[in-house]
Enzyme design. Structure first.
Site, mmCIF file in Angstrom:
data_model
loop_
_atom_site.group_PDB
_atom_site.id
_atom_site.type_symbol
_atom_site.label_atom_id
_atom_site.label_comp_id
_atom_site.label_asym_id
_atom_site.label_seq_id
_atom_site.Cartn_x
_atom_site.Cartn_y
_atom_site.Cartn_z
ATOM 1 N N VAL A 1 0.866 -1.257 0.036
ATOM 2 C CA VAL A 1 -0.043 0.019 0.052
ATOM 3 C C VAL A 1 0.902 0.993 0.127
ATOM 4 O O VAL A 1 1.955 1.185 0.494
ATOM 5 C CB VAL A 1 -1.144 -0.121 1.138
ATOM 6 C CG1 VAL A 1 -0.191 -0.018 2.509
ATOM 7 C CG2 VAL A 1 -2.086 1.141 1.008
ATOM 8 N N HIS A 2 0.557 2.184 -0.470
ATOM 9 C CA HIS A 2 1.036 3.729 -0.764
ATOM 10 C C HIS A 2 0.146 4.699 -1.249
ATOM 11 O O HIS A 2 -0.826 4.485 -1.876
ATOM 12 C CB HIS A 2 2.405 3.589 -1.818
ATOM 13 C CG HIS A 2 2.100 2.994 -3.105
ATOM 14 N ND1 HIS A 2 1.780 1.541 -3.424
ATOM 15 C CD2 HIS A 2 1.662 3.648 -4.340
ATOM 16 C CE1 HIS A 2 1.455 1.583 -4.685
ATOM 17 N NE2 HIS A 2 1.441 2.813 -5.113
#
Length: 150
Positions: free
Chosen positions: A110-111
């Site tokens: 995730v980012h």
């Protein structure tokens, strides 16, 4: 541009591998926190396009510890402040693509993206030619952001 011609020499998770390297043009990390870091997008939509990434390899935001989520939000604010000073954009797109069907290019880690925007920053090249025009070399972007962050 050299960084495009060489392709991506990293195997495995690009974020996890980048975090192992010393900061510089090799990994594009402009700032490290305790639980997350800020990294330039190697293939930006605009100059100054950065991402906030947790060190912990998780595919969903809700699977991260609360402290990591809090630090990521603080890094989003700090990065926006730095980008305002360096690029003076008219606004920002800030967000995450969670999962492949949502458009995530790297769905396993995730980012959040922070993309500076200016009035008229899209043109026929993006629309008709499906090509991005970036007015600044990535090395210059890296240097400018790092200098302002320090």
């Amino acid at each position: 541009m050299q960084y495009i011609q060489n392709g991506n020499p990293i195997s495995g998770c690009v974020f996890c591998e980048a975090a192992k390297l010393a900061d510089g043009m090799e990994n594009l990390i402009v700032h490290r926190g305790q639980l997350a870091f800020v990294i330039l997008n190697r293939y930006p939509y605009t100059s100054g396009h950065v991402m906030v990434v947790p060190f912990e390899h998780r595919s969903t935001y809700e699977d991260l510890p609360a402290g990591t989520r809090a630090e990521m939000m603080e890094l989003l604010a700090q990065a926006t402040t730095v980008l305002r000073k360096v690029y003076k954009p008219g606004g920002f797109n800030v967000g995450a693509n969670l999962g492949n069907v949502a458009g995530a290019g790297i769905a396993d880690h995730v980012h959040f993206h922070i993309v500076p925007r200016w009035a008229g920053d899209t043109n026929f090249m993006s629309t008709v030619g499906d090509v991005r025009v970036i007015p600044e070399d990535l090395a210059d972007t890296y240097r400018r952001i790092c200098e302002c962050w320090d």
